[in-house]
Design an enzyme around this catalytic site. Structure first.
Site, PDB file in Angstrom:
ATOM      1  N   HIS A  14       1.263  -1.413   0.262  1.00  0.00           N
ATOM      2  CA  HIS A  14      -0.007   0.023   0.268  1.00  0.00           C
ATOM      3  C   HIS A  14       1.240   0.809  -0.375  1.00  0.00           C
ATOM      4  O   HIS A  14       0.973   1.473   0.984  1.00  0.00           O
ATOM      5  CB  HIS A  14      -1.388  -0.430   1.335  1.00  0.00           C
ATOM      6  CG  HIS A  14      -2.254   0.979   1.559  1.00  0.00           C
ATOM      7  ND1 HIS A  14      -3.473   0.437   1.051  1.00  0.00           N
ATOM      8  CD2 HIS A  14      -1.986   2.286   1.050  1.00  0.00           C
ATOM      9  CE1 HIS A  14      -3.919   1.951   1.647  1.00  0.00           C
ATOM     10  NE2 HIS A  14      -3.164   2.832   0.843  1.00  0.00           N
ATOM     11  N   HIS A  16       1.442   4.785  -2.238  1.00  0.00           N
ATOM     12  CA  HIS A  16       0.601   6.161  -3.678  1.00  0.00           C
ATOM     13  C   HIS A  16       2.151   6.720  -3.921  1.00  0.00           C
ATOM     14  O   HIS A  16       2.927   7.673  -3.391  1.00  0.00           O
ATOM     15  CB  HIS A  16       0.098   6.952  -2.973  1.00  0.00           C
ATOM     16  CG  HIS A  16      -1.386   6.451  -2.553  1.00  0.00           C
ATOM     17  ND1 HIS A  16      -2.380   6.434  -3.401  1.00  0.00           N
ATOM     18  CD2 HIS A  16      -1.921   6.085  -1.384  1.00  0.00           C
ATOM     19  CE1 HIS A  16      -3.085   6.156  -1.883  1.00  0.00           C
ATOM     20  NE2 HIS A  16      -2.807   5.550  -1.260  1.00  0.00           N
ATOM     21  N   GLY A 178      -9.631   8.201  -1.934  1.00  0.00           N
ATOM     22  CA  GLY A 178     -10.739   9.480  -1.929  1.00  0.00           C
ATOM     23  C   GLY A 178     -11.443   9.130  -0.145  1.00  0.00           C
ATOM     24  O   GLY A 178     -11.324   8.077   0.137  1.00  0.00           O
ATOM     25  N   HIS A 205      -9.643   1.511  -0.573  1.00  0.00           N
ATOM     26  CA  HIS A 205      -9.261   2.389   1.554  1.00  0.00           C
ATOM     27  C   HIS A 205     -10.558   2.182   1.697  1.00  0.00           C
ATOM     28  O   HIS A 205     -11.727   2.565   1.441  1.00  0.00           O
ATOM     29  CB  HIS A 205      -8.896   3.387   0.903  1.00  0.00           C
ATOM     30  CG  HIS A 205      -7.627   3.741   0.292  1.00  0.00           C
ATOM     31  ND1 HIS A 205      -7.081   3.461  -0.783  1.00  0.00           N
ATOM     32  CD2 HIS A 205      -6.529   4.394   1.520  1.00  0.00           C
ATOM     33  CE1 HIS A 205      -5.659   3.509  -1.072  1.00  0.00           C
ATOM     34  NE2 HIS A 205      -5.573   4.408   0.372  1.00  0.00           N
ATOM     35  N   GLU A 208     -11.493   3.482   6.845  1.00  0.00           N
ATOM     36  CA  GLU A 208      -9.650   3.988   7.683  1.00  0.00           C
ATOM     37  C   GLU A 208     -10.356   5.218   9.071  1.00  0.00           C
ATOM     38  O   GLU A 208      -9.504   5.418  10.142  1.00  0.00           O
ATOM     39  CB  GLU A 208      -9.435   5.117   6.878  1.00  0.00           C
ATOM     40  CG  GLU A 208      -8.132   5.485   6.816  1.00  0.00           C
ATOM     41  CD  GLU A 208      -7.487   6.394   5.540  1.00  0.00           C
ATOM     42  OE1 GLU A 208      -7.807   6.636   4.884  1.00  0.00           O
ATOM     43  OE2 GLU A 208      -6.032   7.159   6.323  1.00  0.00           O
ATOM     44  N   ASP A 286       2.068   4.343   2.539  1.00  0.00           N
ATOM     45  CA  ASP A 286       1.268   5.201   2.666  1.00  0.00           C
ATOM     46  C   ASP A 286       1.652   5.898   1.185  1.00  0.00           C
ATOM     47  O   ASP A 286       1.777   5.703   0.043  1.00  0.00           O
ATOM     48  CB  ASP A 286      -0.010   5.852   4.163  1.00  0.00           C
ATOM     49  CG  ASP A 286      -0.879   5.907   3.576  1.00  0.00           C
ATOM     50  OD1 ASP A 286      -1.059   5.535   1.604  1.00  0.00           O
ATOM     51  OD2 ASP A 286      -2.530   6.978   3.939  1.00  0.00           O
ATOM     52  N   ASP A 287       1.625   7.237   1.672  1.00  0.00           N
ATOM     53  CA  ASP A 287       2.376   8.576   1.552  1.00  0.00           C
ATOM     54  C   ASP A 287       3.315   8.983   1.856  1.00  0.00           C
ATOM     55  O   ASP A 287       2.938   9.663   2.365  1.00  0.00           O
ATOM     56  CB  ASP A 287       1.788   9.109   1.546  1.00  0.00           C
ATOM     57  CG  ASP A 287       0.308   8.829   0.573  1.00  0.00           C
ATOM     58  OD1 ASP A 287       0.535   9.208  -0.283  1.00  0.00           O
ATOM     59  OD2 ASP A 287      -0.636   8.865   0.917  1.00  0.00           O
TER      60      ASP A 287
END
Ligand SMILES: [Zn+2]
Length: 342
Positions: A14, A16, A178, A205, A208, A286-287
């Protein structure tokens, strides 16, 4: 322990692409294309050292609007298809340097295309070319997931699914991302059912920051084989049992979950407990540029804040191996070389 975790062969499911561009490249691209940075904002002082340091130390919760604002400076780097290719290659290089051997990298073609109205097919060609080059240059196997963003609406979701079907042999699956608070999963049931019927792998996603029960919707109505985050599962015993019985992996991202306030503190993250209960837990970043982290750092958090043992970390890596949508050939090669002796 830090050195052991750094040198451990890793798997990430996972992550991005848009949130992984190294910060020095964000600055370089901003200069190259004369894109103003918000110097008044203390996070952007115009001194790349300061920005880098600030990013690494960004360990406090951020409102979702700030997360999106920070992502904007990364999105803006996709000025042309050449930038897409170069930046993707650099992202893959930085990931390989963190000793990640199997990688699923996800991106939203709509989001990347937005600043300069780039063509979706052009983006696909650019990221695939970067992947081919990176797999030659580094010891890494890569697969892409195409993201449909809830915020872009159902028509764009349909368009993304059609793009995914067109490039089916070059990607490993699709994802729904999103704002889950405004756009519930059920809105996207039809296009996701179409993708499922066509044999695409699916991750979603969800849960969360929304109720745990949304995991059931994502699994039953959208055909999700894995859940992105799903951190709220820990609050609902029936959902925990459902995850265990159906062997549904969770893609957990501790720092991200803390910064977006999905959990109240890093120490309170349920990752270790869920693993002990028998949920197929995986650790992810993630990011990483947005949240100032790396996958190695996420492992460190699990050891230092949650008290996980090396054996438990390795268990999550084996869970990632099992849960990965990468091809059998890609997995076999890395299994024999790095993971079978775990
Ligand atoms: Zn994510």
């Amino acid at each position: 322990m830090k050195n052991i975790l750094k040198s451990l062969p890793k798997i990430e499911l996972h992550r991005h692409l848009e949130g992984s561009i190294p910060i020095d490249l964000v600055l370089k691209w901003s200069q190259k294309y004369n894109l103003p940075l918000p110097m008044k904002d203390p996070r952007f002082r115009g001194d790349d050292k300061e920005l880098r340091r600030d990013d690494i130390q960004a360990k406090t919760p951020m409102p979702f609007s700030t997360v999106l604002e920070r992502l904007f400076y990364q999105q803006r780097c996709f000025q042309n298809l050449e930038s897409v290719e170069t930046l993707t290659y650099e992202v893959l290089k930085s990931i390989a340097q963190d000793n990640i051997k199997l990688l699923e990298l996800r991106f939203s073609p709509g989001f990347m295309a937005e600043p300069q109205n780039l063509s979706f097919d052009g983006i696909m060609e650019a990221v695939l070319s970067a992947k081919e080059k990176a797999q030659k240059d580094f010891e890494i196997e890569v697969g892409y997931l195409l993201i449909s963003s809830r915020d872009f609406g159902i028509a764009t979701c349909q368009e993304t699914i059609d793009l995914a079907l067109k490039w089916k042999d070059h990607i490993v699956g699709i994802d729904l991302a999103g704002d889950e608070t405004k756009f519930p999963d059920t809105l996207f049931e039809k296009p996701f059912q179409k993708a499922k019927a066509a044999g695409l792998n699916i991750t979603v996603h969800t849960a969360e920051v929304t109720p745990a029960k949304n995991i059931l919707t994502a699994h039953q109505k959208l055909g999700a084989q894995r859940i992105g985050h799903g951190v709220q599962a820990a609050t609902d015993e029936t959902v925990i049992k459902y995850l265990i019985e159906n062997k549904i992996p969770l893609e957990l991202c501790p720092t991200s979950n803390f910064i977006t306030e999905a959990v109240s503190s890093l120490n309170a993250h349920p990752l270790k407990n869920l693993l002990k209960r028998g949920v197929k837990v995986t650790i992810n970043s993630d990011d990483p540029t947005l949240f100032g982290t790396t996958l190695t750092h996420e492992y460190e958090i699990c050891v230092e804040k949650l008290g996980m043992s090396l054996a438990q970390i390795k268990q999550t890596i084996l869970n990632s191996f099992e849960a990965s949508f990468l091809s059998r050939a890609q997995k076999k090669r890395m299994w024999e070389k790095y993971f079978q002796t775990f």
